[in-house]
Design a protein around this motif. Structure first.
Motif, PDB file in Angstrom:
ATOM      1  N   PRO A 119       0.816  -1.213   0.000  1.00 55.02           N
ATOM      2  CA  PRO A 119       0.000   0.000   0.000  1.00 55.02           C
ATOM      3  C   PRO A 119       0.854   1.269   0.000  1.00 55.02           C
ATOM      4  O   PRO A 119       1.947   1.301   0.584  1.00 55.02           O
ATOM      5  CB  PRO A 119      -0.808  -0.123   1.294  1.00 55.02           C
ATOM      6  CG  PRO A 119       0.037  -0.995   2.173  1.00 55.02           C
ATOM      7  CD  PRO A 119       0.761  -1.945   1.262  1.00 55.02           C
ATOM      8  N   LEU A 120       0.326   2.317  -0.620  1.00 53.61           N
ATOM      9  CA  LEU A 120       0.979   3.629  -0.674  1.00 53.61           C
ATOM     10  C   LEU A 120       0.116   4.612   0.105  1.00 53.61           C
ATOM     11  O   LEU A 120      -1.068   4.772  -0.178  1.00 53.61           O
ATOM     12  CB  LEU A 120       1.127   4.102  -2.119  1.00 53.61           C
ATOM     13  CG  LEU A 120       1.731   5.491  -2.331  1.00 53.61           C
ATOM     14  CD1 LEU A 120       3.220   5.484  -1.994  1.00 53.61           C
ATOM     15  CD2 LEU A 120       1.518   5.947  -3.781  1.00 53.61           C
ATOM     16  N   ARG A 121       0.723   5.306   1.064  1.00 55.29           N
ATOM     17  CA  ARG A 121      -0.011   6.218   1.944  1.00 55.29           C
ATOM     18  C   ARG A 121       0.339   7.666   1.611  1.00 55.29           C
ATOM     19  O   ARG A 121       1.526   8.018   1.506  1.00 55.29           O
ATOM     20  CB  ARG A 121       0.358   5.924   3.399  1.00 55.29           C
ATOM     21  CG  ARG A 121      -0.290   6.831   4.429  1.00 55.29           C
ATOM     22  CD  ARG A 121      -1.670   6.345   4.780  1.00 55.29           C
ATOM     23  NE  ARG A 121      -2.282   7.210   5.812  1.00 55.29           N
ATOM     24  CZ  ARG A 121      -3.585   7.277   6.024  1.00 55.29           C
ATOM     25  NH1 ARG A 121      -4.427   6.542   5.298  1.00 55.29           N
ATOM     26  NH2 ARG A 121      -4.065   8.068   6.968  1.00 55.29           N
ATOM     27  N   LEU A 122      -0.701   8.497   1.426  1.00 59.98           N
ATOM     28  CA  LEU A 122      -0.532   9.943   1.305  1.00 59.98           C
ATOM     29  C   LEU A 122      -1.051  10.557   2.591  1.00 59.98           C
ATOM     30  O   LEU A 122      -2.228  10.382   2.929  1.00 59.98           O
ATOM     31  CB  LEU A 122      -1.337  10.516   0.137  1.00 59.98           C
ATOM     32  CG  LEU A 122      -0.793  10.337  -1.278  1.00 59.98           C
ATOM     33  CD1 LEU A 122      -0.897   8.886  -1.722  1.00 59.98           C
ATOM     34  CD2 LEU A 122      -1.533  11.247  -2.240  1.00 59.98           C
ATOM     35  N   GLU A 123      -0.218  11.244   3.347  1.00 64.34           N
ATOM     36  CA  GLU A 123      -0.622  11.737   4.657  1.00 64.34           C
ATOM     37  C   GLU A 123      -1.329  13.082   4.595  1.00 64.34           C
ATOM     38  O   GLU A 123      -2.374  13.264   5.174  1.00 64.34           O
ATOM     39  CB  GLU A 123       0.604  11.851   5.575  1.00 64.34           C
ATOM     40  CG  GLU A 123       1.165  10.505   6.012  1.00 64.34           C
ATOM     41  CD  GLU A 123       0.212   9.715   6.896  1.00 64.34           C
ATOM     42  OE1 GLU A 123      -0.785  10.280   7.401  1.00 64.34           O
ATOM     43  OE2 GLU A 123       0.444   8.505   7.095  1.00 64.34           O
ATOM     44  N   LEU A 124      -0.782  14.047   3.902  1.00 63.95           N
ATOM     45  CA  LEU A 124      -1.356  15.395   3.799  1.00 63.95           C
ATOM     46  C   LEU A 124      -1.390  15.752   2.315  1.00 63.95           C
ATOM     47  O   LEU A 124      -0.410  16.275   1.783  1.00 63.95           O
ATOM     48  CB  LEU A 124      -0.516  16.408   4.579  1.00 63.95           C
ATOM     49  CG  LEU A 124      -0.526  16.267   6.097  1.00 63.95           C
ATOM     50  CD1 LEU A 124       0.534  17.170   6.722  1.00 63.95           C
ATOM     51  CD2 LEU A 124      -1.911  16.632   6.644  1.00 63.95           C
ATOM     52  N   ALA A 125      -2.509  15.463   1.670  1.00 61.82           N
ATOM     53  CA  ALA A 125      -2.564  15.618   0.223  1.00 61.82           C
ATOM     54  C   ALA A 125      -2.338  17.067  -0.208  1.00 61.82           C
ATOM     55  O   ALA A 125      -2.852  18.011   0.414  1.00 61.82           O
ATOM     56  CB  ALA A 125      -3.906  15.126  -0.293  1.00 61.82           C
ATOM     57  N   ALA A 126      -1.574  17.218  -1.288  1.00 63.92           N
ATOM     58  CA  ALA A 126      -1.287  18.531  -1.870  1.00 63.92           C
ATOM     59  C   ALA A 126      -1.618  18.481  -3.365  1.00 63.92           C
ATOM     60  O   ALA A 126      -1.580  17.410  -3.972  1.00 63.92           O
ATOM     61  CB  ALA A 126       0.184  18.883  -1.669  1.00 63.92           C
ATOM     62  N   PRO A 127      -1.944  19.634  -3.962  1.00 62.66           N
ATOM     63  CA  PRO A 127      -2.282  19.650  -5.399  1.00 62.66           C
ATOM     64  C   PRO A 127      -1.183  19.031  -6.271  1.00 62.66           C
ATOM     65  O   PRO A 127      -1.483  18.434  -7.312  1.00 62.66           O
ATOM     66  CB  PRO A 127      -2.466  21.141  -5.691  1.00 62.66           C
ATOM     67  CG  PRO A 127      -2.933  21.714  -4.390  1.00 62.66           C
ATOM     68  CD  PRO A 127      -2.167  20.959  -3.334  1.00 62.66           C
TER      69      PRO A 127
END
Lengths: 115, 113
Positions: free
Chosen positions: A75-83
């Motif tokens: 799995p790939l985790r994005l913690e604080l999504a940015a544009p």
């Protein structure tokens, strides 16, 4: 034989939200990878794993995290999504013998938009 | 710095024409892989070349690996509309940690009927 399966296929996130992109393979491949593909560009390596419990950074790891607790899942985790993370994400796997691969198998991708 | 330079970036031709796509680098690769990608899908492996000077043929597609293992080419004979797609070359430098592919930016091929 399913190959490499990615979920979800599409997702819209708001800035600052978190999410996990799922990837599973049923080919007993030892190596797994996450790439991102931006419009008109080739694929950039985010993270990869040479086996369960072992992960390493690729070219563009900032803003992402991974884990590999089993051979099948990466799995790939994005913690604080940015544009800037708006992209199409591809998971891939390969059976590498002596570290050498003769071809990767890719999933069909997750199209992520951050607004 | 782009490790793999692919050219041309775009190619639009008529059915029946021949074409060549080039993939060049200053780095030596343990293998060079070619993929084809269709809209909304992941790349699909076409061929892997591993020996300098190697030539592989896949029906109307011919792949060549340069003698110094720094460059490769893909030649399509008598192109058909079904050949339309994004063609990607990828080099494997066989790092100490194992296989890691670096991709070129791709060649978008359109074959018009």
């Amino acid at each position: 034989n399913a190959g490499v399966t990615q979920t979800p296929k599409f997702r819209i996130l708001k800035i600052g939200q978190s999410m996990t992109l799922q990837c599973t393979q049923d080919m007993n491949h030892n190596y797994m990878y996450w790439y991102r593909q931006d419009p008109g560009m080739g694929l950039k390596l985010i993270y990869y794993s040479v086996g369960a419990g072992i992960t390493d950074k690729g070219e563009v790891p900032n803003g992402y995290n991974v884990s590999r607790s089993t051979t099948e899942d990466f799995p790939l985790r994005l913690e604080l999504a940015a544009p800037s993370q708006t992209s199409v994400y591809f998971c891939a796997s390969t059976l590498a013998t002596g570290g050498r691969s003769y071809g990767y198998t890719f999933g069909s991708g997750t199209r992520l938009t951050v607004v | 710095t782009q490790l793999l330079e692919q050219s041309p970036q775009f190619l639009s031709i008529q059915e029946g024409e021949n074409l060549t796509v080039y993939c060049n680098s200053s780095s030596v690769f343990s293998s060079l892989q070619w993929y084809r990608q269709e809209p909304g899908e992941g790349p699909v492996l076409l061929v892997t070349v591993v020996t300098g000077g190697e030539v592989k043929k896949l029906k109307r597609l011919t792949f060549q690996f340069g003698d110094a293992r720094k460059d490769s080419s893909l030649h399509i004979t008598a192109a058909q509309p079904g050949d339309t797609g994004l063609y990607l070359c990828a080099g494997d430098r066989l790092e100490t940690s194992g296989s890691r592919l670096t991709f070129g930016e791709g060649t978008q091929l359109t074959v018009n009927p």
